[in-house]
Design an enzyme around this catalytic site. Structure first.
Site, PDB file in Angstrom:
ATOM      1  N   LYS A   1       0.837  -1.209   0.000  1.00  0.00           N
ATOM      2  CA  LYS A   1       0.000   0.000   0.000  1.00  0.00           C
ATOM      3  C   LYS A   1       0.873   1.262   0.000  1.00  0.00           C
ATOM      4  CE  LYS A   1      -2.277  -0.982   3.825  1.00  0.00           C
ATOM      5  NZ  LYS A   1      -1.641  -2.263   4.249  1.00  0.00           N
TER       6      LYS A   1
ATOM      7  N   ARG B   1      -9.659   0.292   9.536  1.00  0.00           N
ATOM      8  CA  ARG B   1      -9.156  -1.054   9.808  1.00  0.00           C
ATOM      9  C   ARG B   1     -10.194  -1.894  10.535  1.00  0.00           C
ATOM     10  NH1 ARG B   1      -3.343   0.175   9.495  1.00  0.00           N
ATOM     11  NH2 ARG B   1      -2.081  -1.667   9.807  1.00  0.00           N
TER      12      ARG B   1
ATOM     13  N   ARG C   1      11.645  -6.026   5.046  1.00  0.00           N
ATOM     14  CA  ARG C   1      11.265  -4.628   4.820  1.00  0.00           C
ATOM     15  C   ARG C   1      12.011  -3.657   5.736  1.00  0.00           C
ATOM     16  NH1 ARG C   1       5.112  -2.522   5.223  1.00  0.00           N
ATOM     17  NH2 ARG C   1       5.363  -2.815   7.447  1.00  0.00           N
TER      18      ARG C   1
ATOM     19  N   ARG D   1      11.153  -1.667  11.219  1.00  0.00           N
ATOM     20  CA  ARG D   1      10.121  -1.321  12.194  1.00  0.00           C
ATOM     21  C   ARG D   1      10.053  -2.340  13.336  1.00  0.00           C
ATOM     22  NH1 ARG D   1       4.841   0.065   8.617  1.00  0.00           N
ATOM     23  NH2 ARG D   1       3.924  -1.041  10.366  1.00  0.00           N
TER      24      ARG D   1
ATOM     25  N   ARG E   1      -0.310  -9.233  13.495  1.00  0.00           N
ATOM     26  CA  ARG E   1      -0.929  -8.258  12.589  1.00  0.00           C
ATOM     27  C   ARG E   1      -1.755  -8.975  11.517  1.00  0.00           C
ATOM     28  NH1 ARG E   1       4.210  -5.338  10.842  1.00  0.00           N
ATOM     29  NH2 ARG E   1       2.937  -3.980   9.564  1.00  0.00           N
TER      30      ARG E   1
HETATM   31  P1  AMP Z   1       0.722   0.408   9.448  1.00  0.00           P
HETATM   32  O1  AMP Z   1       1.884   1.309   9.221  1.00  0.00           O
HETATM   33  O2  AMP Z   1      -0.475   0.794   8.662  1.00  0.00           O
HETATM   34  O3  AMP Z   1       1.079  -1.049   9.299  1.00  0.00           O
HETATM   35  O4  AMP Z   1       0.298   0.602  10.984  1.00  0.00           O
HETATM   36  C1  AMP Z   1       1.195   0.331  12.035  1.00  0.00           C
HETATM   37  C2  AMP Z   1       0.419   0.146  13.323  1.00  0.00           C
HETATM   38  O5  AMP Z   1      -0.257   1.361  13.677  1.00  0.00           O
HETATM   39  C3  AMP Z   1      -0.684  -0.918  13.284  1.00  0.00           C
HETATM   40  O6  AMP Z   1      -0.198  -2.239  13.486  1.00  0.00           O
HETATM   41  C4  AMP Z   1      -1.571  -0.440  14.433  1.00  0.00           C
HETATM   42  O7  AMP Z   1      -1.009  -0.755  15.697  1.00  0.00           O
HETATM   43  C5  AMP Z   1      -1.514   1.083  14.260  1.00  0.00           C
HETATM   44  N1  AMP Z   1      -2.582   1.527  13.339  1.00  0.00           N
HETATM   45  C6  AMP Z   1      -2.422   2.076  12.105  1.00  0.00           C
HETATM   46  N2  AMP Z   1      -3.608   2.366  11.561  1.00  0.00           N
HETATM   47  C7  AMP Z   1      -4.549   1.980  12.453  1.00  0.00           C
HETATM   48  C8  AMP Z   1      -5.964   1.979  12.445  1.00  0.00           C
HETATM   49  N3  AMP Z   1      -6.664   2.438  11.386  1.00  0.00           N
HETATM   50  N4  AMP Z   1      -6.606   1.502  13.546  1.00  0.00           N
HETATM   51  C9  AMP Z   1      -5.923   1.044  14.614  1.00  0.00           C
HETATM   52  N5  AMP Z   1      -4.582   0.996  14.668  1.00  0.00           N
HETATM   53  C10 AMP Z   1      -3.890   1.453  13.595  1.00  0.00           C
END
Ligand code: AMP
Length: 229
Positions: free
Chosen positions: A22, A97, A136, A171, A182
């Site tokens: 994404k 999400r 990554r 990360r 996740r």
């Molecule tokens: P991402 O970079 O999108 O993989 O997000 C990293 C982390 O941020 C996720 O594993 C969640 O802990 C938190 N996070 C990001 N977006 C959301 C969301 N829409 N709702 C809840 N937690 C989120």
């Protein structure tokens, strides 16, 4: 699906599991469409690196690979959207999400007389996602994703997009335990959101297991924009 009229005012959701690409597609689409990229994960990471209260609250959830509670997340993302100029398009990445977030987004947009135009669902199998996430790396500065060198296996050191060569790191939530969690959370809480958008007829499924360029072509196809390339 209705045709996209004005790409610059497009309101788009990039949907898919962690590691689907994404972020990578968002960078390409952002340049092409000139719309804002709003990544909830990047917003949280920004709070984390600035040591804000919201960042401290989010830290534990993020490191475990759990969702940060809706009470915090929805406000953070909707604040960003509802303070944008009216005709400005945007691309959401990582939000919504769960169905609660999707409904809150719909309601907030409806109050502004707006709606989501298209949801691009990038599909990738779990075993490929695990492989990608363990390789990554991202730039601490601009969040651009990188992978290990396929020949030497070395991790990249400096970002080639940032003027001062941003620091590249892995990360905390790309560890095997957090990745497994996740993916479980994605299937249990996030994937059901697809039904919500499928019913509104704005969902486009895209295969995300080929090259970055092919996936980008499929994404532009789904937006009816390929011929302009
Ligand atoms: P991402 O970079 O999108 O993989 O997000 C990293 C982390 O941020 C996720 O594993 C969640 O802990 C938190 N996070 C990001 N977006 C959301 C969301 N829409 N709702 C809840 N937690 C989120």
């Amino acid at each position: 699906m209705t045709a996209i009229q004005n790409a610059g005012s497009l309101r788009l959701i990039l949907f898919g599991p962690p590691g689907a690409g994404k972020g990578t597609q968002a960078q390409l689409l952002k340049e092409r469409l000139e719309i804002d990229h709003i990544s909830s994960g990047d917003l949280f990471r920004h709070h984390l690196s600035n040591g804000t209260e919201l960042g401290e609250l989010a830290r534990g959830y993020m490191n475990r690979g759990d969702l940060v509670p809706d009470e915090v997340t929805i406000g953070m993302v909707l604040d960003r959207i509802t303070t944008m100029p009216d005709g400005q398009g945007f691309m959401l990445d990582g939000f919504p999400r769960n169905t609660n977030q999707a409904k809150a987004l719909d309601d907030a947009l409806a109050q502004r007389g707006q709606r989501i135009d298209r949801v691009l669902h990038i599909k990738v199998a779990d075993n490929e996602l695990i492989r990608r996430l363990s390789n990554r790396y991202i730039c601490r500065n601009c969040q651009k994703p990188f992978t290990r060198d396929p020949v030497s296996g070395d991790a990249p050191r400096r970002c080639d997009d940032c003027a001062d060569g941003g620091d590249i790191y892995q990360r905390d939530d790309d560890t095997p335990d957090a990745v497994a969690n996740r993916l479980t959370v994605y299937h249990a809480e996030t994937a059901p959101v697809l039904d919500f958008y499928r019913e509104s007829g704005i969902l486009a499924d895209i295969r995300g297991d080929s090259t970055v360029e092919s996936v980008n072509r499929l994404a532009l196809d789904a937006l009816g924009l390929t011929s302009e390339v």
